[in-house]
Design an enzyme around this catalytic site. Sequence first.
Site, short mmCIF file in Angstrom:
data_model
loop_
_atom_site.label_atom_id
_atom_site.label_comp_id
_atom_site.label_asym_id
_atom_site.label_seq_id
_atom_site.Cartn_x
_atom_site.Cartn_y
_atom_site.Cartn_z
N HIS A 81 0.86 -1.18 0.00
CA HIS A 81 0.00 0.00 0.00
C HIS A 81 0.89 1.23 0.00
O HIS A 81 1.93 1.27 0.67
CB HIS A 81 -0.89 0.00 1.25
CG HIS A 81 -1.45 1.34 1.61
ND1 HIS A 81 -0.95 2.10 2.65
CD2 HIS A 81 -2.46 2.07 1.06
CE1 HIS A 81 -1.64 3.23 2.73
NE2 HIS A 81 -2.55 3.24 1.79
N ASN A 108 0.47 5.75 -0.30
CA ASN A 108 -0.41 6.90 -0.42
C ASN A 108 0.41 8.16 -0.20
O ASN A 108 1.25 8.22 0.67
CB ASN A 108 -1.53 6.82 0.62
CG ASN A 108 -2.35 8.09 0.70
OD1 ASN A 108 -2.13 8.91 1.58
ND2 ASN A 108 -3.29 8.25 -0.21
#
Length: 302
Positions: free
Chosen positions: A108, A110
């Site tokens: 992940h 971001n």
Amino acid sequence: MDTQAVRAYLLDLQDRITTAASALDGGTFVTDAWEKPPTERLRGSGRTRILEGGALLERGGVGFSHVMGDTLPPSATANRPELAGRGFEAMGVSLVFHPRNPYVPTVHMNVRCFVAVRSDAAPVWWFGGGMDLTPYYGFTEDASHFHRTCQGALAPYGDELYPRFKQWCDDYFYLKHRKEARGIGGIFFDDFAELGFERSFEMMRSVGDAFLPAWLPIAEQRHATAYGERERAFQAYRRGRYVEFNLVFDRGTLFGLQSGGRAESILMSMPPVANWRYDWQPEPGSPEAALYTDFLPARDWV
């Protein structure tokens, strides 16, 4: 404060990541450009890119969004109550890659920029982001490589940032009800403005640019490893933890849903297959047990 420069960087980052991932997978990301109607409480637009059923990625999504609203939702003011009632502008790139092969870790990443506005006060801005790795079968060299790359991305902005952001990541990606980490961590930061806008933006770019060097070599090395039903079953079981975290704890998911965001884009982080088994325990001494004893407990990887 040049938010257009931030937007241009984020769109380019999305392009670079999907191009590299597509080249390794052999599949193609489908682009879904969307725009919120001006009558809705959340306005703006975005570009979701998704690859499903690939050779490498069973499901991978890279989303860009640029949204505005008149009132910050509760998830955004929980740690900043003085901002309650302000309007906001938020933009970011968020990705989750769920590989098919259980020996390739889920990842992940971001990076985002947030501006809270009020007509009678100066805008309040900050950056946030990070990346974290969620292996099913752990390899010390992979964890060390991932963390060293994160450390290198932050080093030009202060030696204290990596240990600080690593600890933040360990604390954040923790399932309190399970008393276990989601994965082996990485870095996480939010409400970051201490270097001034230009330098803070530069630091955010360094984190975004470090994603491919951090994850791609691991995927390249592991994606051809042989596996069977046992490994796939364990992968699906551990993916259940990913679902639990995203729906119960993740601030980005909660912010998106509370603010009236686009559900398909917000929930693209969900794994394609996950399951739950009642009170399942790994066999002592097994590779599955090693994940719990050697990798999930927080430790120094560099």
